[in-house]
Design a protein around this motif. Structure first.
Motif, short mmCIF file in Angstrom:
data_model
loop_
_atom_site.label_atom_id
_atom_site.label_comp_id
_atom_site.label_asym_id
_atom_site.label_seq_id
_atom_site.Cartn_x
_atom_site.Cartn_y
_atom_site.Cartn_z
N UNK A 47 20.98 69.51 -47.28
CA UNK A 47 21.74 70.44 -48.10
C UNK A 47 23.15 70.70 -47.56
N UNK A 48 23.52 70.07 -46.44
CA UNK A 48 24.80 70.34 -45.79
C UNK A 48 25.98 69.90 -46.64
N UNK A 49 27.05 70.70 -46.57
CA UNK A 49 28.32 70.38 -47.24
C UNK A 49 29.45 70.69 -46.26
N UNK A 50 30.40 69.77 -46.14
CA UNK A 50 31.51 69.98 -45.23
C UNK A 50 32.27 71.26 -45.58
N UNK A 51 32.57 72.05 -44.55
CA UNK A 51 33.29 73.30 -44.73
C UNK A 51 32.40 74.50 -45.01
N UNK A 52 31.12 74.25 -45.21
CA UNK A 52 30.18 75.33 -45.53
C UNK A 52 29.85 76.15 -44.28
N UNK A 53 29.80 77.47 -44.45
CA UNK A 53 29.34 78.34 -43.37
C UNK A 53 27.82 78.40 -43.42
N UNK A 54 27.20 78.26 -42.27
CA UNK A 54 25.73 78.24 -42.24
C UNK A 54 25.23 79.24 -41.20
N UNK A 55 24.00 79.70 -41.41
CA UNK A 55 23.36 80.64 -40.50
C UNK A 55 22.32 79.91 -39.64
N UNK A 56 22.11 80.42 -38.47
CA UNK A 56 21.09 79.86 -37.58
C UNK A 56 19.71 79.98 -38.23
N UNK A 57 18.98 78.88 -38.23
CA UNK A 57 17.64 78.77 -38.81
C UNK A 57 17.61 78.88 -40.33
N UNK A 58 18.77 78.73 -40.96
CA UNK A 58 18.81 78.51 -42.40
C UNK A 58 18.30 77.10 -42.67
N UNK A 59 17.64 76.86 -43.80
CA UNK A 59 17.14 75.52 -44.11
C UNK A 59 18.28 74.53 -44.25
N UNK A 60 18.14 73.38 -43.59
CA UNK A 60 19.14 72.32 -43.67
C UNK A 60 18.69 71.18 -44.57
N UNK A 61 17.37 70.96 -44.66
CA UNK A 61 16.90 69.85 -45.47
C UNK A 61 15.42 69.58 -45.27
N UNK A 62 15.02 68.39 -45.67
CA UNK A 62 13.61 68.01 -45.64
C UNK A 62 13.54 66.49 -45.53
N UNK A 63 12.64 65.98 -44.69
CA UNK A 63 12.42 64.54 -44.59
C UNK A 63 10.98 64.27 -45.00
N UNK A 64 10.80 63.36 -45.96
CA UNK A 64 9.46 63.12 -46.49
C UNK A 64 8.73 62.06 -45.67
N UNK A 65 7.68 62.51 -45.00
CA UNK A 65 6.77 61.72 -44.17
C UNK A 65 7.40 61.41 -42.81
N UNK A 66 6.75 60.55 -41.99
CA UNK A 66 7.12 60.40 -40.59
C UNK A 66 8.61 60.15 -40.37
N UNK A 67 9.21 60.77 -39.37
CA UNK A 67 10.65 60.70 -39.21
C UNK A 67 11.07 61.26 -37.85
N UNK A 68 12.41 61.39 -37.66
CA UNK A 68 12.93 61.86 -36.38
C UNK A 68 14.22 62.64 -36.59
#
Length: 216
Positions: free
Chosen positions: A165-186
């Motif tokens: 969900x990240x966008x350049x220039x966006x202000x974000x809060x600590x532990x706000x959701x950043x995204x999701x990876x479907x199934x095994x990942x890193x």
């Protein structure tokens, strides 16, 4: 149990397919095959429900620390050259997420998104050393006003879709959701040299709860 929004569409489509399959089994196969189908498809659907679960966790905040961006196991702690953004030596910490982990990703610090890129690539197993630079991945650089850290979502052999969900220039809060990876990942984190790392190899992490590092 809450279900993450990224799972709504897949769960609905899977439910429709399961119902259709069971109807076909009921009319065109022996009763024992139909019974086995109920068991197999029920287990599959329960697995998907568990995979897309959205746990209730307190939203911790501390400007001096970096919280884990994901559930999983620490598989890498080493100095390495980061060649996409910083182009210098950094401390890399990598968290491997198995299919049994929660696959939501959280912002580990508060600040501003300085950089975001999505890269198409291969689907090597997530623990492969080259997966960080050759796999399907996103790169996000976060700036808290004092330092920058780089966070990279990496697709694995089974993970065929990364949501960020990240966008350049966006202000974000600590532990706000950043995204999701479907199934095994890193997920890889890259810190400035000298950063105090607070985890060890093979340590289990809980997204948004485990302290990965302390910032100077």
């Amino acid at each position: 149990m809450r279900i993450h929004k990224e799972g709504h569409s897949m769960l609905l489509k899977t439910l429709i397919l399961v119902v259709v399959a069971l109807v076909l089994l009921y009319f065109f196969t022996p009763i024992y095959v139909y019974g086995a189908g109920i068991v197999v498809f029920s287990l599959l659907y329960l697995f998907l429900l568990r995979f897309f679960r959205f746990p209730n966790r307190p939203q911790l905040t501390d400007d001096g620390v970096v919280y884990a961006p994901a559930d999983g196991t620490v598989v890498v702690i080493e100095k390495t050259f980061e060649g996409e953004y910083f182009k210098d030596e950094r401390i890399q910490v990598s968290i491997f997420m198995s299919v049994w982990n929660v696959h939501i990703n959280w912002y580990p610090i508060k600040g501003v998104v300085d950089y975001f890129r999505h890269h198409h690539g291969k689907f090597l197993v997530a623990w492969h050393p080259k997966s960080s630079t050759e796999n399907e991945r996103t790169t996000v650089v976060l700036n808290n006003g004092k330092s920058q850290i780089l966070l990279r979502q990496i697709a694995g052999f089974l993970a065929r879709r990364i949501v960020c969900y990240a966008k350049e220039g966006e202000k974000i809060e600590q532990n706000q959701q950043m995204g999701f990876i479907k199934f095994g990942s890193r997920v890889d984190l890259f810190f400035p040299i000298g950063t105090e790392i607070n985890v060890e190899l093979n340590q289990k992490t809980t997204g948004g709860q485990t302290v990965i590092a302390k910032l100077k």
